[in-house]
Design an enzyme around this catalytic site. Structure first.
Site, PDB file in Angstrom:
ATOM      1  N   LYS A  53       0.827  -1.211   0.000  1.00 16.46           N
ATOM      2  CA  LYS A  53       0.000   0.000   0.000  1.00 16.46           C
ATOM      3  C   LYS A  53       0.868   1.272   0.000  1.00 16.46           C
ATOM      4  O   LYS A  53       0.676   2.149  -0.836  1.00 16.46           O
ATOM      5  CB  LYS A  53      -0.926   0.029   1.232  1.00 16.46           C
ATOM      6  CG  LYS A  53      -1.869  -1.159   1.319  1.00 16.46           C
ATOM      7  CD  LYS A  53      -2.821  -1.050   2.507  1.00 16.46           C
ATOM      8  CE  LYS A  53      -2.125  -1.089   3.859  1.00 16.46           C
ATOM      9  NZ  LYS A  53      -1.564  -2.402   4.227  1.00 16.46           N
TER      10      LYS A  53
ATOM     11  N   ARG B 261      -9.841   0.377   8.658  1.00 23.10           N
ATOM     12  CA  ARG B 261      -9.394  -0.977   8.968  1.00 23.10           C
ATOM     13  C   ARG B 261     -10.447  -1.753   9.769  1.00 23.10           C
ATOM     14  O   ARG B 261     -10.191  -2.890  10.160  1.00 23.10           O
ATOM     15  CB  ARG B 261      -8.108  -0.921   9.789  1.00 23.10           C
ATOM     16  CG  ARG B 261      -6.836  -1.123   8.959  1.00 23.10           C
ATOM     17  CD  ARG B 261      -5.658  -0.934   9.897  1.00 23.10           C
ATOM     18  NE  ARG B 261      -4.450  -1.592   9.488  1.00 23.10           N
ATOM     19  CZ  ARG B 261      -3.453  -0.992   8.831  1.00 23.10           C
ATOM     20  NH1 ARG B 261      -3.554   0.245   8.441  1.00 23.10           N
ATOM     21  NH2 ARG B 261      -2.351  -1.659   8.566  1.00 23.10           N
TER      22      ARG B 261
ATOM     23  N   ARG C  72      11.808  -5.910   5.171  1.00 22.59           N
ATOM     24  CA  ARG C  72      11.780  -4.490   5.489  1.00 22.59           C
ATOM     25  C   ARG C  72      12.291  -4.249   6.912  1.00 22.59           C
ATOM     26  O   ARG C  72      12.943  -3.253   7.183  1.00 22.59           O
ATOM     27  CB  ARG C  72      10.358  -3.937   5.342  1.00 22.59           C
ATOM     28  CG  ARG C  72      10.291  -2.436   5.591  1.00 22.59           C
ATOM     29  CD  ARG C  72       8.937  -1.839   5.262  1.00 22.59           C
ATOM     30  NE  ARG C  72       7.905  -2.310   6.170  1.00 22.59           N
ATOM     31  CZ  ARG C  72       6.620  -1.989   6.074  1.00 22.59           C
ATOM     32  NH1 ARG C  72       6.219  -1.213   5.090  1.00 22.59           N
ATOM     33  NH2 ARG C  72       5.747  -2.441   6.934  1.00 22.59           N
TER      34      ARG C  72
ATOM     35  N   ARG D 204      11.360  -0.557  12.350  1.00 19.02           N
ATOM     36  CA  ARG D 204      10.004  -0.709  12.891  1.00 19.02           C
ATOM     37  C   ARG D 204       9.927  -1.979  13.719  1.00 19.02           C
ATOM     38  O   ARG D 204      10.145  -3.078  13.214  1.00 19.02           O
ATOM     39  CB  ARG D 204       8.989  -0.775  11.739  1.00 19.02           C
ATOM     40  CG  ARG D 204       8.604   0.575  11.225  1.00 19.02           C
ATOM     41  CD  ARG D 204       7.666   0.489  10.036  1.00 19.02           C
ATOM     42  NE  ARG D 204       6.422  -0.227  10.304  1.00 19.02           N
ATOM     43  CZ  ARG D 204       5.402  -0.255   9.462  1.00 19.02           C
ATOM     44  NH1 ARG D 204       5.475   0.409   8.330  1.00 19.02           N
ATOM     45  NH2 ARG D 204       4.320  -0.939   9.745  1.00 19.02           N
TER      46      ARG D 204
ATOM     47  N   ARG E 210      -0.435  -9.421  13.062  1.00 22.02           N
ATOM     48  CA  ARG E 210      -0.993  -8.342  12.221  1.00 22.02           C
ATOM     49  C   ARG E 210      -1.840  -8.939  11.098  1.00 22.02           C
ATOM     50  O   ARG E 210      -2.905  -8.419  10.770  1.00 22.02           O
ATOM     51  CB  ARG E 210       0.137  -7.492  11.639  1.00 22.02           C
ATOM     52  CG  ARG E 210       0.814  -6.621  12.685  1.00 22.02           C
ATOM     53  CD  ARG E 210       2.158  -6.110  12.235  1.00 22.02           C
ATOM     54  NE  ARG E 210       2.063  -5.220  11.094  1.00 22.02           N
ATOM     55  CZ  ARG E 210       3.132  -4.836  10.374  1.00 22.02           C
ATOM     56  NH1 ARG E 210       4.340  -5.265  10.691  1.00 22.02           N
ATOM     57  NH2 ARG E 210       2.979  -4.022   9.363  1.00 22.02           N
TER      58      ARG E 210
HETATM   59  P1  B4P Z   1       3.722  -1.901   2.269  1.00 17.72           P
HETATM   60  O1  B4P Z   1       2.596  -2.838   2.128  1.00 17.72           O
HETATM   61  O2  B4P Z   1       3.783  -0.722   1.356  1.00 17.72           O
HETATM   62  O3  B4P Z   1       3.659  -1.589   3.806  1.00 17.72           O
HETATM   63  P2  B4P Z   1       2.730  -0.583   4.615  1.00 17.72           P
HETATM   64  O4  B4P Z   1       1.976   0.361   3.744  1.00 17.72           O
HETATM   65  O5  B4P Z   1       3.661   0.022   5.568  1.00 17.72           O
HETATM   66  O6  B4P Z   1       1.613  -1.465   5.310  1.00 17.72           O
HETATM   67  P3  B4P Z   1       1.418  -1.862   6.821  1.00 17.72           P
HETATM   68  O7  B4P Z   1       0.070  -2.444   6.866  1.00 17.72           O
HETATM   69  O8  B4P Z   1       2.579  -2.690   7.244  1.00 17.72           O
HETATM   70  O9  B4P Z   1       1.570  -0.577   7.736  1.00 17.72           O
HETATM   71  P4  B4P Z   1       0.684   0.567   8.305  1.00 17.72           P
HETATM   72  O10 B4P Z   1       1.649   1.662   8.442  1.00 17.72           O
HETATM   73  O11 B4P Z   1      -0.556   0.846   7.496  1.00 17.72           O
HETATM   74  O12 B4P Z   1       5.153  -2.558   2.013  1.00 17.72           O
HETATM   75  C1  B4P Z   1       5.684  -3.634   2.732  1.00 17.72           C
HETATM   76  C2  B4P Z   1       7.037  -4.090   2.135  1.00 17.72           C
HETATM   77  O13 B4P Z   1       6.815  -4.752   0.899  1.00 17.72           O
HETATM   78  C3  B4P Z   1       8.021  -2.966   1.829  1.00 17.72           C
HETATM   79  O14 B4P Z   1       9.296  -3.342   2.295  1.00 17.72           O
HETATM   80  C4  B4P Z   1       8.022  -2.832   0.320  1.00 17.72           C
HETATM   81  O15 B4P Z   1       9.277  -2.425  -0.192  1.00 17.72           O
HETATM   82  C5  B4P Z   1       7.705  -4.261  -0.107  1.00 17.72           C
HETATM   83  N1  B4P Z   1       7.029  -4.317  -1.388  1.00 17.72           N
HETATM   84  C6  B4P Z   1       6.052  -3.494  -1.812  1.00 17.72           C
HETATM   85  N2  B4P Z   1       5.656  -3.826  -3.060  1.00 17.72           N
HETATM   86  C7  B4P Z   1       6.370  -4.931  -3.429  1.00 17.72           C
HETATM   87  C8  B4P Z   1       6.410  -5.753  -4.600  1.00 17.72           C
HETATM   88  N3  B4P Z   1       5.625  -5.526  -5.658  1.00 17.72           N
HETATM   89  N4  B4P Z   1       7.256  -6.829  -4.620  1.00 17.72           N
HETATM   90  C9  B4P Z   1       8.071  -7.064  -3.541  1.00 17.72           C
HETATM   91  N5  B4P Z   1       8.101  -6.296  -2.425  1.00 17.72           N
HETATM   92  C10 B4P Z   1       7.261  -5.240  -2.355  1.00 17.72           C
HETATM   93  O16 B4P Z   1       0.166   0.046   9.742  1.00 17.72           O
HETATM   94  C11 B4P Z   1       1.029  -0.217  10.818  1.00 17.72           C
HETATM   95  C12 B4P Z   1       0.245  -0.365  12.132  1.00 17.72           C
HETATM   96  O17 B4P Z   1      -0.399   0.911  12.459  1.00 17.72           O
HETATM   97  C13 B4P Z   1      -0.919  -1.357  12.163  1.00 17.72           C
HETATM   98  O18 B4P Z   1      -0.475  -2.676  12.439  1.00 17.72           O
HETATM   99  C14 B4P Z   1      -1.793  -0.764  13.313  1.00 17.72           C
HETATM  100  O19 B4P Z   1      -1.280  -1.104  14.571  1.00 17.72           O
HETATM  101  C15 B4P Z   1      -1.646   0.728  13.136  1.00 17.72           C
HETATM  102  N6  B4P Z   1      -2.727   1.299  12.304  1.00 17.72           N
HETATM  103  C16 B4P Z   1      -2.550   1.892  11.075  1.00 17.72           C
HETATM  104  N7  B4P Z   1      -3.747   2.282  10.578  1.00 17.72           N
HETATM  105  C17 B4P Z   1      -4.688   1.921  11.494  1.00 17.72           C
HETATM  106  C18 B4P Z   1      -6.124   2.015  11.533  1.00 17.72           C
HETATM  107  N8  B4P Z   1      -6.801   2.557  10.513  1.00 17.72           N
HETATM  108  N9  B4P Z   1      -6.771   1.540  12.608  1.00 17.72           N
HETATM  109  C19 B4P Z   1      -6.115   1.005  13.632  1.00 17.72           C
HETATM  110  N10 B4P Z   1      -4.768   0.850  13.654  1.00 17.72           N
HETATM  111  C20 B4P Z   1      -4.050   1.302  12.603  1.00 17.72           C
END
Ligand code: B4P
Length: 191
Positions: free
Chosen positions: A14, A89, A128, A134, A146
């Site tokens: 994302k 979420r 990552r 993180r 998660r």
């Molecule tokens: P991403 O999938 O881009 O990771 P993210 O956006 O950070 O998602 P995530 O769900 O982990 O985090 P968030 O901050 O929303 O990438 C992951 C990895 O994959 C990267 O290393 C990237 O380089 C790699 N990658 C991407 N595309 C690729 C491809 N095509 N091929 C290979 N590799 C690839 O949430 C974190 C925490 O915040 C949650 O657990 C929760 O505790 C809290 N939170 C956030 N929003 C919330 C909400 N709305 N409600 C309640 N809690 C919330």
């Protein structure tokens, strides 16, 4: 006005895709995960609260998350549209978002969900974790939690927006550019 929900399990890409979507569509990006990490980095009361949950791979409570999201939207009244990354979420967050947008005469245009197998999610997040600093990316049991929270509390948000025909499932394995092209096609069809 384009209001997009960028959806998918942790590690589905994302954040990666959001960067490219902002460039193409010229709209604002709101990542609730980034907002929480900013607050945590500044040791604010909100950040300290979020840390308790994020460190365990749990969701931050709805009332905290919804309030923070509304503040962010309200402080950017001139945005041409918004990418909601990692929000909603839960069903409660989805309902709150719909009501909030409706009050402003707006609505969600589409939800685009990245579909990635679990083994690939775990591998990406552990990878990552080697450099992100993180805590929630470093430990496989937290990553698995998660993903399990995603299945039990978040996945149904896809079905919620399916009822109004707004949800699209996009294969999320491939190069970043391939996935971006799939997303852009789905978004352009939905507009
Ligand atoms: P991403 O999938 O881009 O990771 P993210 O956006 O950070 O998602 P995530 O769900 O982990 O985090 P968030 O901050 O929303 O990438 C992951 C990895 O994959 C990267 O290393 C990237 O380089 C790699 N990658 C991407 N595309 C690729 C491809 N095509 N091929 C290979 N590799 C690839 O949430 C974190 C925490 O915040 C949650 O657990 C929760 O505790 C809290 N939170 C956030 N929003 C919330 C909400 N709305 N409600 C309640 N809690 C919330």
């Amino acid at each position: 006005m384009l209001n997009l929900i960028l959806f998918g399990p942790p590690g589905s890409g994302k954040g990666t895709q959001a960067e490219k979507l902002i460039e193409k569509y010229g709209i604002m990006h709101i990542s609730t995960g980034d907002l929480f990490r900013y607050e945590m980095g500044n040791n604010t009361p909100l950040g300290l609260k979020a840390k308790e949950y994020m460190a365990k791979g749990e969701l931050v409570p709805d009332e905290v998350t919804i309030g923070m999201l509304k503040n962010k939207v309200n402080s950017n009244p001139d945005a041409a549209g918004i990418i909601f990354d990692g929000f909603p979420r839960t069903i409660a967050q989805a309902k709150a978002l719909d009501e909030f947008l409706q009050e402003k005469g707006m609505e969600v245009t589409a939800l685009v969900a990245l579909d990635v197998p679990e083994a690939e999610l775990v591998a990406r997040l552990l990878n990552r974790g080697k450099s992100s600093g993180r805590a929630d990316d470093n430990d496989e049991s937290i990553i698995r939690n998660r993903i399990s929270v995603y299945k039990s509390e978040t996945a149904q948000v896809f079905d919620y927006y399916s009822i109004s025909g707004k949800s699209r499932l996009i294969p999320g394995v491939g190069t970043v550019d391939e996935i971006f092209n799939r997303l852009a096609t789905a978004i352009d069809e939905a507009c």
